[in-house]
Each structure stands twice: as C-alpha cells, then as structure tokens.
Design a protein around this motif. Structure first.
Motif, PDB file in Angstrom:
ATOM      1  N   MET A  92     -10.670   2.639  32.227  1.00  0.00           N
ATOM      2  CA  MET A  92     -11.895   2.920  31.480  1.00  0.00           C
ATOM      3  C   MET A  92     -13.114   2.379  32.235  1.00  0.00           C
ATOM      4  SD  MET A  92     -12.900   1.839  27.559  1.00  0.00           S
ATOM      5  CE  MET A  92     -11.357   2.547  26.967  1.00  0.00           C
ATOM      6  N   LEU A  93     -12.974   1.166  32.785  1.00  0.00           N
ATOM      7  CA  LEU A  93     -14.073   0.572  33.549  1.00  0.00           C
ATOM      8  C   LEU A  93     -14.401   1.428  34.768  1.00  0.00           C
ATOM      9  CD1 LEU A  93     -16.008  -1.839  34.110  1.00  0.00           C
ATOM     10  CD2 LEU A  93     -14.111  -2.899  35.378  1.00  0.00           C
ATOM     11  N   ALA A  94     -13.388   1.855  35.496  1.00  0.00           N
ATOM     12  CA  ALA A  94     -13.608   2.646  36.708  1.00  0.00           C
ATOM     13  C   ALA A  94     -14.257   3.988  36.388  1.00  0.00           C
ATOM     14  CB  ALA A  94     -12.284   2.861  37.435  1.00  0.00           C
ATOM     15  N   CYS A  98     -17.884   5.190  37.763  1.00  0.00           N
ATOM     16  CA  CYS A  98     -18.130   6.443  38.484  1.00  0.00           C
ATOM     17  C   CYS A  98     -19.317   7.193  37.893  1.00  0.00           C
ATOM     18  CB  CYS A  98     -16.883   7.334  38.444  1.00  0.00           C
ATOM     19  SG  CYS A  98     -15.512   6.778  39.480  1.00  0.00           S
ATOM     20  N   GLU A  99     -19.455   7.119  36.583  1.00  0.00           N
ATOM     21  CA  GLU A  99     -20.536   7.834  35.906  1.00  0.00           C
ATOM     22  C   GLU A  99     -21.884   7.133  36.049  1.00  0.00           C
ATOM     23  OE1 GLU A  99     -19.270   7.829  31.886  1.00  0.00           O
ATOM     24  OE2 GLU A  99     -17.608   9.248  32.185  1.00  0.00           O
ATOM     25  N   ARG A 100     -21.878   5.785  36.048  1.00  0.00           N
ATOM     26  CA  ARG A 100     -23.112   5.054  35.813  1.00  0.00           C
ATOM     27  C   ARG A 100     -23.713   4.334  37.020  1.00  0.00           C
ATOM     28  NH1 ARG A 100     -21.696   2.303  29.874  1.00  0.00           N
ATOM     29  NH2 ARG A 100     -21.149   4.275  28.847  1.00  0.00           N
ATOM     30  N   TRP A 101     -22.945   4.148  38.098  1.00  0.00           N
ATOM     31  CA  TRP A 101     -23.539   3.384  39.186  1.00  0.00           C
ATOM     32  C   TRP A 101     -24.704   4.172  39.796  1.00  0.00           C
ATOM     33  CZ3 TRP A 101     -24.117   4.610  44.328  1.00  0.00           C
ATOM     34  CH2 TRP A 101     -23.354   5.675  44.835  1.00  0.00           C
ATOM     35  N   GLN A 102     -25.696   3.407  40.229  1.00  0.00           N
ATOM     36  CA  GLN A 102     -26.874   3.993  40.867  1.00  0.00           C
ATOM     37  C   GLN A 102     -27.006   3.422  42.277  1.00  0.00           C
ATOM     38  OE1 GLN A 102     -30.384   3.815  38.324  1.00  0.00           O
ATOM     39  NE2 GLN A 102     -29.087   3.762  36.496  1.00  0.00           N
ATOM     40  N   ALA A 140     -18.589  -7.752  38.582  1.00  0.00           N
ATOM     41  CA  ALA A 140     -19.719  -6.997  39.130  1.00  0.00           C
ATOM     42  C   ALA A 140     -19.703  -5.563  38.599  1.00  0.00           C
ATOM     43  CB  ALA A 140     -19.664  -7.003  40.655  1.00  0.00           C
ATOM     44  N   CYS A 141     -18.508  -4.986  38.495  1.00  0.00           N
ATOM     45  CA  CYS A 141     -18.396  -3.623  37.954  1.00  0.00           C
ATOM     46  C   CYS A 141     -18.781  -3.606  36.482  1.00  0.00           C
ATOM     47  CB  CYS A 141     -16.974  -3.112  38.137  1.00  0.00           C
ATOM     48  SG  CYS A 141     -16.491  -2.870  39.865  1.00  0.00           S
ATOM     49  N   CYS A 142     -18.367  -4.631  35.747  1.00  0.00           N
ATOM     50  CA  CYS A 142     -18.731  -4.717  34.329  1.00  0.00           C
ATOM     51  C   CYS A 142     -20.246  -4.801  34.154  1.00  0.00           C
ATOM     52  CB  CYS A 142     -18.067  -5.937  33.689  1.00  0.00           C
ATOM     53  SG  CYS A 142     -16.315  -5.732  33.319  1.00  0.00           S
ATOM     54  N   ALA A 143     -20.904  -5.541  35.049  1.00  0.00           N
ATOM     55  CA  ALA A 143     -22.356  -5.687  34.959  1.00  0.00           C
ATOM     56  C   ALA A 143     -23.051  -4.346  35.151  1.00  0.00           C
ATOM     57  CB  ALA A 143     -22.844  -6.697  35.994  1.00  0.00           C
ATOM     58  N   VAL A 144     -22.517  -3.503  36.032  1.00  0.00           N
ATOM     59  CA  VAL A 144     -23.108  -2.187  36.265  1.00  0.00           C
ATOM     60  C   VAL A 144     -22.847  -1.263  35.076  1.00  0.00           C
ATOM     61  CG1 VAL A 144     -23.016  -0.112  37.702  1.00  0.00           C
ATOM     62  CG2 VAL A 144     -22.976  -2.379  38.778  1.00  0.00           C
ATOM     63  N   VAL A 145     -21.630  -1.281  34.566  1.00  0.00           N
ATOM     64  CA  VAL A 145     -21.266  -0.404  33.438  1.00  0.00           C
ATOM     65  C   VAL A 145     -22.000  -0.818  32.172  1.00  0.00           C
ATOM     66  CG1 VAL A 145     -19.358   0.269  31.928  1.00  0.00           C
ATOM     67  CG2 VAL A 145     -19.044   0.221  34.413  1.00  0.00           C
ATOM     68  N   ALA A 146     -22.149  -2.137  31.974  1.00  0.00           N
ATOM     69  CA  ALA A 146     -22.943  -2.670  30.852  1.00  0.00           C
ATOM     70  C   ALA A 146     -22.423  -2.231  29.484  1.00  0.00           C
ATOM     71  CB  ALA A 146     -24.415  -2.285  31.009  1.00  0.00           C
ATOM     72  N   LEU A 191     -17.504   5.475  44.833  1.00  0.00           N
ATOM     73  CA  LEU A 191     -18.713   5.934  45.513  1.00  0.00           C
ATOM     74  C   LEU A 191     -18.771   7.462  45.574  1.00  0.00           C
ATOM     75  CD1 LEU A 191     -19.031   3.354  48.443  1.00  0.00           C
ATOM     76  CD2 LEU A 191     -20.251   3.396  46.255  1.00  0.00           C
ATOM     77  N   ALA A 192     -17.616   8.104  45.563  1.00  0.00           N
ATOM     78  CA  ALA A 192     -17.568   9.570  45.559  1.00  0.00           C
ATOM     79  C   ALA A 192     -17.669  10.123  44.137  1.00  0.00           C
ATOM     80  CB  ALA A 192     -16.274  10.055  46.197  1.00  0.00           C
ATOM     81  N   ARG A 193     -17.771   9.214  43.166  1.00  0.00           N
ATOM     82  CA  ARG A 193     -17.810   9.583  41.739  1.00  0.00           C
ATOM     83  C   ARG A 193     -16.626  10.471  41.367  1.00  0.00           C
ATOM     84  NH1 ARG A 193     -22.595   7.621  39.927  1.00  0.00           N
ATOM     85  NH2 ARG A 193     -24.383   7.641  41.355  1.00  0.00           N
ATOM     86  N   ASP A 194     -15.442  10.012  41.780  1.00  0.00           N
ATOM     87  CA  ASP A 194     -14.204  10.752  41.536  1.00  0.00           C
ATOM     88  C   ASP A 194     -13.318   9.934  40.594  1.00  0.00           C
ATOM     89  OD1 ASP A 194     -11.794  12.077  41.588  1.00  0.00           O
ATOM     90  OD2 ASP A 194     -11.807  12.430  43.753  1.00  0.00           O
ATOM     91  N   PRO A 195     -13.499  10.073  39.271  1.00  0.00           N
ATOM     92  CA  PRO A 195     -12.744   9.245  38.324  1.00  0.00           C
ATOM     93  C   PRO A 195     -11.242   9.479  38.372  1.00  0.00           C
ATOM     94  CG  PRO A 195     -13.940  10.987  37.188  1.00  0.00           C
ATOM     95  CD  PRO A 195     -14.427  10.990  38.587  1.00  0.00           C
ATOM     96  N   GLU A 196     -10.802  10.705  38.678  1.00  0.00           N
ATOM     97  CA  GLU A 196      -9.367  10.977  38.745  1.00  0.00           C
ATOM     98  C   GLU A 196      -8.725  10.201  39.898  1.00  0.00           C
ATOM     99  OE1 GLU A 196     -11.631  13.376  38.182  1.00  0.00           O
ATOM    100  OE2 GLU A 196     -11.056  13.643  36.078  1.00  0.00           O
ATOM    101  N   ALA A 197      -9.405  10.180  41.044  1.00  0.00           N
ATOM    102  CA  ALA A 197      -8.881   9.421  42.180  1.00  0.00           C
ATOM    103  C   ALA A 197      -8.872   7.926  41.876  1.00  0.00           C
ATOM    104  CB  ALA A 197      -9.715   9.696  43.434  1.00  0.00           C
ATOM    105  N   ALA A 198      -9.918   7.439  41.211  1.00  0.00           N
ATOM    106  CA  ALA A 198      -9.977   6.029  40.837  1.00  0.00           C
ATOM    107  C   ALA A 198      -8.830   5.677  39.895  1.00  0.00           C
ATOM    108  CB  ALA A 198     -11.320   5.717  40.181  1.00  0.00           C
TER     109      ALA A 198
END
Length: 229
Positions: A92-94, A98-102, A140-146, A191-198
């Motif tokens: 779920m985090l990943a 993928c959706e939210r990182w800028q 760090a990932c949690c901080a980005v997802v918020a 970074l490729a915004r590929d949730p299935e691969a993640a």
C-alpha cells in the motif's frame, strides 16, 4: 537507571524493554514481572504498566487479564501472519508512493536509499545499523505519502519485524546482497511510477524474508529438541 526527556517515562521504559525483547534477552513466552521491572528501573508500577500497553501495540507482548504481560510468541504461524500483514502494508505504501512522489522528493529519497545500501555493502555490516537504515527508507517514504494512518500502522510493526531480523541475524547477514538488490529494483519501479512492478518486488522480498525466519525457527526447534534428549 535514569531516564531523560524528550520521551515520556513510559515510552522510555517501553523502548528499553523492546530492545531486550527484540534481541532475545527476554525470550518468547517469558512473563514480564511488573513489580520486578519497576524495582530494577526504579520507576513506578503504573509507568511499567503503561509501557506494557505500548509493547502490546508493538506486537511484542500479550497482556492477559489477571495474568499480566508475556513476551509474544515467535513461531512459524505468528511469523507467517506477521509478514503477510506487513507485506500488504508495504505494498500500500509503495503504491501510494508511486502516485504521490514529486520531483522535489527525489533527492531526499535517493539519499536515504544510498545510506541504506552503503550500510548493506559495508565490509562488516552491523545488523542493528542495517535494520535501522531499512526503516529509515520506510520512514522517508511515509513522509512523502503523508498518510498518518498508514504511517502509524507501519510504525507499530517495526519492533516485531526487527525481532525477526535479530532472531535470524546470521542468515540475514549472509543475504544482504539480495536486500540491496531489492532496494535498487524497488527504487526503479517507484521512480517509473510502476505500482505493479513495485508490488512484485515487495511480494518477492517479503516471501524470501519469511522463508529466512521460518528456516531459523525450524533450526531452533531442532536444536532445542536435541538438547532436551
């Protein structure tokens, strides 16, 4: 023992006991004596009791009415259930990452991942440092997802997952190359915004980690049986 701010007294007691539970100083199934701990640490029983509730939230102790707290069990069933739930939280985090990182998040994420892989590649890797570095990446990932609910859920799983790493430290230490590869491939997917691969990377890595702890548990049972004969 003296405890200092910024954490509350109960939180500091919980952290102290968590270290003993994670490293195996307090064995699974062992009862935690509230009065004994209060005397040992020179604190009130009320503070110890409050710390027990924190440890229960961290899945390190089980509290039974009129019986008190015991170190939670670490067996094949508990380990499998732990990793199954933890894996789905990480997926779920990943996906949210993928959706939210800028673009402004890229440098921070790459920096924390670089620090983690540096510890993995050290000549004599310290398990405590490696485990902490892995959780630093998650934080760090949690901080980005918020998402505060997801962050709280993952944070509460840290001690229980850490305990499994300590329990199979020898196997985990020999397997750090795979951990480094996991971080690299997961980073590429995010970074490729590929949730299935993640998701595939997390599922594969979680299944492998689960197999390591199950192997360690099976060996522990075998050794215990041999010693009792």
């Amino acid at each position: 023992m003296e405890f200092q701010a910024p954490n509350t007294l109960a939180e500091q007691i919980a952290n102290y006991l968590a270290d003993r539970l994670m490293t195996g100083d307090i064995k699974p199934g062992e009862r935690l004596q509230e009065a004994t701990i209060a005397v040992e640490l020179e604190v009130s029983r009320a503070s110890v009791k409050e710390a027990f509730y924190t440890l229960e939230r961290w899945h390190l102790v089980d509290i039974t009415p009129r019986k008190g707290a015991t170190a939670s069990l670490l067996d094949a069933d508990h380990a499998a259930e732990l990793y199954d739930v933890y894996m789905h939280l990480l997926i779920m985090l990943a996906r949210r990452l993928c959706e939210r990182w800028q673009e402004k998040d890229r440098e921070r994420l790459m920096d924390v991942i670089h620090k983690a892989t540096s510890r993995l590649n050290a000549d004599a890797p310290n398990i405590s440092a490696v485990v902490q570095a892995s959780f630093d990446v998650m934080d760090a990932c949690c901080a980005v997802v918020a998402n505060p609910y997801l962050t709280e859920a993952l944070t509460n799983f840290k001690p229980a997952v850490s305990r499994t790493y300590y329990f199979c430290a020898d196997r985990y230490r020999q397997d750090l190359d795979r951990t480094g590869m996991f971080f690299s491939r997961l980073t590429q997917a995010v970074l490729a915004r590929d949730p299935e691969a993640a998701e595939r990377q997390i599922e594969g890595f979680a299944d492998h980690q689960k197999s390591l702890i199950l192997q360690a548990l099976a060996r522990d049972v075998t050794v215990s049986s041999a010693e009792s004969e």
